[in-house]
Scaffold this active site. Structure first.
Site, PDB file in Angstrom:
ATOM      1  N   GLU A   1     -12.106 -22.499  -2.423  1.00  0.00           N
ATOM      2  CA  GLU A   1     -11.556 -23.717  -1.780  1.00  0.00           C
ATOM      3  C   GLU A   1     -10.775 -24.124  -2.336  1.00  0.00           C
ATOM      4  O   GLU A   1      -9.887 -25.218  -2.264  1.00  0.00           O
ATOM      5  CB  GLU A   1     -12.695 -24.357  -4.003  1.00  0.00           C
ATOM      6  CG  GLU A   1     -14.373 -23.642  -3.391  1.00  0.00           C
ATOM      7  CD  GLU A   1     -15.483 -25.139  -3.684  1.00  0.00           C
ATOM      8  OE1 GLU A   1     -15.149 -26.052  -3.894  1.00  0.00           O
ATOM      9  OE2 GLU A   1     -16.449 -24.643  -2.637  1.00  0.00           O
TER      10      GLU A   1
ATOM     11  N   HIS B   1     -14.544 -16.425  -9.736  1.00  0.00           N
ATOM     12  CA  HIS B   1     -16.053 -17.111  -9.036  1.00  0.00           C
ATOM     13  C   HIS B   1     -16.822 -15.887  -9.490  1.00  0.00           C
ATOM     14  O   HIS B   1     -16.999 -15.077 -10.246  1.00  0.00           O
ATOM     15  CB  HIS B   1     -15.407 -16.416  -7.451  1.00  0.00           C
ATOM     16  CG  HIS B   1     -16.288 -16.776  -6.719  1.00  0.00           C
ATOM     17  ND1 HIS B   1     -17.494 -15.741  -6.345  1.00  0.00           N
ATOM     18  CD2 HIS B   1     -16.900 -17.409  -5.620  1.00  0.00           C
ATOM     19  CE1 HIS B   1     -18.342 -16.649  -5.618  1.00  0.00           C
ATOM     20  NE2 HIS B   1     -17.945 -17.619  -5.311  1.00  0.00           N
TER      21      HIS B   1
HETATM   22  C1  LIG Z   1     -16.533 -20.474 -10.458  1.00  0.00           C
HETATM   23  C2  LIG Z   1     -17.185 -20.787 -11.901  1.00  0.00           C
HETATM   24  C3  LIG Z   1     -17.240 -21.521 -12.398  1.00  0.00           C
HETATM   25  C4  LIG Z   1     -17.003 -19.054 -12.006  1.00  0.00           C
HETATM   26  O1  LIG Z   1     -17.886 -19.173 -13.957  1.00  0.00           O
HETATM   27  P1  LIG Z   1     -17.845 -17.811 -14.612  1.00  0.00           P
HETATM   28  O2  LIG Z   1     -18.998 -17.312 -13.593  1.00  0.00           O
HETATM   29  O3  LIG Z   1     -18.246 -17.983 -15.838  1.00  0.00           O
HETATM   30  O4  LIG Z   1     -16.703 -16.550 -14.535  1.00  0.00           O
HETATM   31  P2  LIG Z   1     -16.518 -15.737 -15.765  1.00  0.00           P
HETATM   32  O5  LIG Z   1     -17.530 -14.838 -16.231  1.00  0.00           O
HETATM   33  O6  LIG Z   1     -15.816 -14.427 -14.131  1.00  0.00           O
HETATM   34  O7  LIG Z   1     -15.078 -16.342 -16.482  1.00  0.00           O
HETATM   35  C5  LIG Z   1     -14.894 -15.399 -17.130  1.00  0.00           C
HETATM   36  C6  LIG Z   1     -14.046 -16.041 -18.198  1.00  0.00           C
HETATM   37  O8  LIG Z   1     -13.073 -16.657 -17.653  1.00  0.00           O
HETATM   38  C7  LIG Z   1     -13.080 -18.094 -17.749  1.00  0.00           C
HETATM   39  N1  LIG Z   1     -12.241 -19.124 -16.410  1.00  0.00           N
HETATM   40  C8  LIG Z   1     -13.379 -18.577 -15.488  1.00  0.00           C
HETATM   41  N2  LIG Z   1     -13.076 -19.107 -14.366  1.00  0.00           N
HETATM   42  C9  LIG Z   1     -11.695 -19.872 -14.428  1.00  0.00           C
HETATM   43  C10 LIG Z   1     -10.994 -20.749 -13.751  1.00  0.00           C
HETATM   44  N3  LIG Z   1     -10.439 -21.244 -13.115  1.00  0.00           N
HETATM   45  N4  LIG Z   1      -9.313 -20.954 -14.929  1.00  0.00           N
HETATM   46  C11 LIG Z   1      -9.674 -21.032 -16.164  1.00  0.00           C
HETATM   47  N5  LIG Z   1     -10.459 -20.344 -17.534  1.00  0.00           N
HETATM   48  C12 LIG Z   1     -11.494 -19.429 -15.985  1.00  0.00           C
HETATM   49  C13 LIG Z   1     -14.271 -18.585 -18.358  1.00  0.00           C
HETATM   50  O9  LIG Z   1     -13.998 -19.966 -19.032  1.00  0.00           O
HETATM   51  C14 LIG Z   1     -14.441 -17.183 -18.485  1.00  0.00           C
HETATM   52  O10 LIG Z   1     -14.256 -17.839 -20.158  1.00  0.00           O
HETATM   53  P3  LIG Z   1     -14.787 -16.835 -21.268  1.00  0.00           P
HETATM   54  O11 LIG Z   1     -15.180 -15.808 -21.149  1.00  0.00           O
HETATM   55  O12 LIG Z   1     -13.641 -17.294 -22.878  1.00  0.00           O
HETATM   56  O13 LIG Z   1     -16.273 -18.259 -21.137  1.00  0.00           O
HETATM   57  C15 LIG Z   1     -15.542 -20.367 -13.033  1.00  0.00           C
HETATM   58  O14 LIG Z   1     -14.118 -19.252 -12.584  1.00  0.00           O
HETATM   59  C16 LIG Z   1     -13.913 -22.204 -12.422  1.00  0.00           C
HETATM   60  O15 LIG Z   1     -14.778 -22.847 -13.001  1.00  0.00           O
HETATM   61  N6  LIG Z   1     -13.755 -22.240 -11.606  1.00  0.00           N
HETATM   62  C17 LIG Z   1     -13.243 -23.556 -11.553  1.00  0.00           C
HETATM   63  C18 LIG Z   1     -13.869 -23.980 -10.914  1.00  0.00           C
HETATM   64  C19 LIG Z   1     -13.718 -23.947  -8.983  1.00  0.00           C
HETATM   65  O16 LIG Z   1     -12.864 -23.629  -8.374  1.00  0.00           O
HETATM   66  N7  LIG Z   1     -15.380 -23.686  -8.825  1.00  0.00           N
HETATM   67  C20 LIG Z   1     -15.500 -23.341  -7.359  1.00  0.00           C
HETATM   68  C21 LIG Z   1     -15.903 -21.422  -7.227  1.00  0.00           C
HETATM   69  S1  LIG Z   1     -16.155 -21.018  -4.924  1.00  0.00           S
END
Ligand SMILES: CC(C)(COP(=O)(O)OP(=O)(O)OC[C@H]1O[C@@H](n2cnc3c(N)ncnc32)[C@H](O)[C@@H]1OP(=O)(O)O)[C@@H](O)C(=O)NCCC(=O)NCCS
Length: 378
Positions: A319, A266
């Site tokens: 979600e 998130h």
């Molecule tokens: C929600 C989301 C977009 C947040 O993204 P974000 O703010 O960039 O997340 P973070 O900064 O905490 O990410 C840190 C690292 O963990 C990874 N990461 C975060 N969520 C992940 C997931 N669900 N699966 C795999 N890797 C994930 C990111 O790719 C990032 O890696 P990097 O440092 O190599 O770029 C992301 O967690 C995601 O894509 N989740 C899946 C989709 C989802 O469930 N969406 C609904 C959200 S309510």
């Protein structure tokens, strides 16, 4: 005032004050007005919380009954409007549901004769928004049924909104547990900070546009897969995983491919997402093989994400269990985003009214970075 360069996506930029609610990502806490949102969801009805957003107070028992009845009466749609909604739904068959629902919301706004809020009492504007948002679930149910070749089922004002919506969809009165589970999902997704759709609704309202246009803008924003699209993908994922013994190899393969695991991580929460925690409890109360698979998947996915991104503490987000709960209460997968629109439109309305109560047109700037002008016109 000198120009300020905002970061991409306006991340971390505060653009307004609000009394409607907030999110404390580090603590895993969010609130509606001054109340814990999860406590509200466990103790009150959707209609009570709608009242809270609208008036700033929780209703007493007679206010609660009166308000719920008023909303129920607004659920009705005239035959003429219904016909056009059905036509829009038929045109939208086979497409993402929020696309035809966006059109349906526009038709409802038109049928209610909604106009610019400028120069009008805010109570009248609030009334227009309430009527539109209350009728939206009926339009969604009728439109979806028409796509399935089914006759419409009219709203029953004696039922609470959550129960009535499930009944209008399936023709069967849901169990008390299913109706309450759906209601709790709706409550937990009314509002969550200044997310993209809420910001869009406020930006449109700031121009003096009618509340119908603002709500349509909110739905348009929510239709983007990056905003409201994950619950159905979670369900696809669980279906793909299939059985508990396949979880770990599935997740490893997914992470190795560089694709995110849907329903985890998130932007704001750095600990448990309180909505996921509560919806997990709701799912467990209903129980069944899908819930067992989801709970086992959550534990293994969290372990694997920790190996994948050590120290980042990636956990299930709203979600993940929203997809499970919506499926368990009988919502067709293609309507998951529509359910999000039903609840979030209550939040949008409150934000629109807050915006117009102390309005300034939202008008940021862009830095021009193209070839230096003026270039002679060929
Ligand atoms: C929600 C989301 C977009 C947040 O993204 P974000 O703010 O960039 O997340 P973070 O900064 O905490 O990410 C840190 C690292 O963990 C990874 N990461 C975060 N969520 C992940 C997931 N669900 N699966 C795999 N890797 C994930 C990111 O790719 C990032 O890696 P990097 O440092 O190599 O770029 C992301 O967690 C995601 O894509 N989740 C899946 C989709 C989802 O469930 N969406 C609904 C959200 S309510």
């Amino acid at each position: 005032m000198s120009d300020i360069q905002a970061p991409p996506g306006l991340a971390g930029v505060v653009v307004t004050d609000t009394v409607l609610g907030g999110v404390r990502g580090d603590e895993g806490f969010f609130h509606y007005r001054e109340f814990s949102a999860t406590e509200l969801a466990s103790r009150r009805t959707l209609e009570d919380i709608w009242y809270l957003f609208q008036t700033g107070e929780l209703p007493d028992s007679s206010q609660s009954v009166e308000f719920a009845w008023r909303l129920a009466e607004h659920r009705g749609i005239t035959d003429e409007t219904l016909e056009i909604v059905v036509a829009a739904a038929r045109l939208g068959s086979g497409r993402a549901s929020l696309l035809w629902i966006r059109t349906a919301a526009s038709i409802l706004a038109e049928s209610l004769g909604i106009e610019t809020w400028l120069g009008r009492p805010i109570e009248d504007v609030a009334d227009e928004a309430e009527r539109l948002v209350a009728a939206l679930p009926t339009a969604i149910a009728v439109g979806w049924r028409s796509q399935q070749g089914l006759d419409p089922i009219m709203p029953n004002p004696r039922l609470p909104l959550a129960t009535d919506f499930l009944t209008m969809l399936s023709g069967v009165t849901p169990s008390v547990t299913a109706a309450r589970a759906f209601e709790q999902y709706l409550i937990l997704t009314i509002d969550h900070g200044l997310n993209a759709s809420t910001f869009a609704a406020r930006a449109v309202a700031s121009t003096g546009a009618d509340v119908g246009s603002s709500i349509v803008a909110g739905i348009g924003s929510l239709s983007g897969p990056l905003h409201g699209g994950a619950p159905s993908l979670v369900l696809d994922m669980l279906e793909d995983i299939g059985t508990i013994d396949r979880i770990r190899p599935w997740v490893r393969k997914r992470l190795a491919s560089g694709e995110p695991v849907m329903g985890f991580g998130h932007r704001v929460y750095r600990t448990d997402d309180p909505r996921a925690v509560m919806l997990k409890g709701v799912a467990l109360e209903i129980g069944g093989p899908l819930v067992d698979l989801a709970v086992a998947s959550e534990a293994i996915i969290v372990e694997e994400l920790d190996r994948h991104r050590p120290g980042r503490d990636l956990r299930a987000n709203v979600e993940f269990y929203a997809g499970v709960v919506l499926h368990l209460v009988g919502i067709p997968t293609e309507l998951f985003p529509a359910c999000f629109a039903i609840s979030r439109s209550i939040g949008w309305t409150a934000h629109i009214l807050e915006q117009i109560a102390d309005n300034r047109v939202i008008r940021p700037k862009a830095t021009y970075v193209g070839p230096p002008p003026p270039v002679p016109v060929p």
